[in-house]
Write an enzyme that holds these catalytic residues in place. Structure first.
Site, PDB file in Angstrom:
ATOM      1  N   SER A   7       5.979  -1.871  -2.254  1.00  0.00           N
ATOM      2  CA  SER A   7       5.952  -2.849  -3.359  1.00  0.00           C
ATOM      3  C   SER A   7       4.934  -2.419  -4.419  1.00  0.00           C
ATOM      4  CB  SER A   7       5.692  -4.269  -2.836  1.00  0.00           C
ATOM      5  OG  SER A   7       4.665  -4.338  -1.881  1.00  0.00           O
ATOM      6  N   GLY A  63       0.844  -1.202   0.000  1.00  0.00           N
ATOM      7  CA  GLY A  63       0.000   0.000   0.000  1.00  0.00           C
ATOM      8  C   GLY A  63       0.872   1.242   0.000  1.00  0.00           C
ATOM      9  N   LEU A  64       0.221   2.367  -0.150  1.00  0.00           N
ATOM     10  CA  LEU A  64       0.929   3.652  -0.197  1.00  0.00           C
ATOM     11  C   LEU A  64       1.678   3.925   1.110  1.00  0.00           C
ATOM     12  CD1 LEU A  64      -1.903   5.895  -1.718  1.00  0.00           C
ATOM     13  CD2 LEU A  64       0.178   5.124  -2.894  1.00  0.00           C
TER      14      LEU A  64
END
Ligand code: PPS
Ligand code: ADP
Length: 200
Positions: free
Chosen positions: A107, A33-34
């Site tokens: 990722s 996630g961000l």
């Protein structure tokens, strides 16, 4: 340069034996996630819950790994790819040693996450999408990095001038904008119980 004349040596204690002794499976929960979405917070909260349930789990965290193993890598697409490749290999070693691994890396690329999945066996890789809008991550901005990225003090910042590819079919999606930390941990624990990945 790649090495020649290397031969795989089988381990005297197998992964299956370790799992048998531990009384639980070993696998990777891959949080993606961000920045600021809550990956580290949730991975660590879950690790604490599992520890208190006598289950060994270890958190691999982007910021920490980039202080050591991956301190030679930056944030170009190629460096992020290599970052994730190495973490995938490390995770595989942990799984072989009978541990549950909780990884907390942005990722951002689907292909890289898929490559990690591909080097593991069935039921050894579960993608956890830590979902949070860019707007909310920018409001949280726990390290002040979005502010710096908006001021052009950091280049290639994920969500600003570097892409994030959302998971297509994650095992779990935790929405950290609509539920609190405790509810997300509970959601993941319920998933693990339902799949038989931990026992009550
Ligand atoms: N340019 C840029 N883009 C994104 N993130 C940045 C950048 N520069 C530094 N940071 C900090 O590094 C953390 C992300 O490292 P990761 O190893 O998880 O990134 S990646 O998976 O290789 O994309 C990330 O941590 P998290 O906030 O925990 O995600 C940031 O603190
Ligand atoms: N519902 C929530 N779930 C997870 N984190 C939350 C939530 N609400 C607020 N936060 C806060 O957001 C920040 C997320 O930071 P962090 O866990 O470091 O994210 P990441 O590892 O994805 O960069 C933390 O300061 C955390 O306390």
């Amino acid at each position: 340069m790649t090495a020649n004349n290397i031969v795989w040596h089988d381990a005297s204690v197998t992964k299956e034996e370790r799992r048998e002794k531990n009384k639980y499976q070993s696998y990777v929960l891959w949080f993606t996630g961000l920045s600021g979405s809550g990956k580290s917070t949730l991975a660590n909260a879950l690790a604490r819950y599992l520890y208190e349930s006598n289950i060994q789990a270890y958190v691999l965290d982007g910021d920490n790994i980039r202080h050591g193993l991956n301190k030679d890598l930056g944030f170009t697409d190629d460096d992020r790819k290599e970052n994730i490749r190495r973490i995938g290999e490390v995770s595989k070693l942990f799984v072989d040693s009978g541990q549950i691994v909780l990884t907390a890396f942005i990722s951002p690329f689907r292909e890289d996450r898929q490559q990690v999945k591909d080097i593991l066996s069935d039921n050894e890789f579960f993608e956890v999408y830590v979902k949070c809008s860019l707007d909310e991550c920018e409001v949280r901005d726990p390290k002040g990095l979005y502010k710096k990225a908006r001021n052009n003090e950091i280049k290639h910042f994920t969500g600003i001038d570097s892409p994030y590819e959302e998971p297509v079919n994650p095992a779990i999606t935790v929405d950290t904008e609509s539920q609190d930390i405790e509810a997300s941990v509970k959601q993941i624990v319920n998933f693990l119980l339902e799949k038989g990945l931990i026992q009550n």
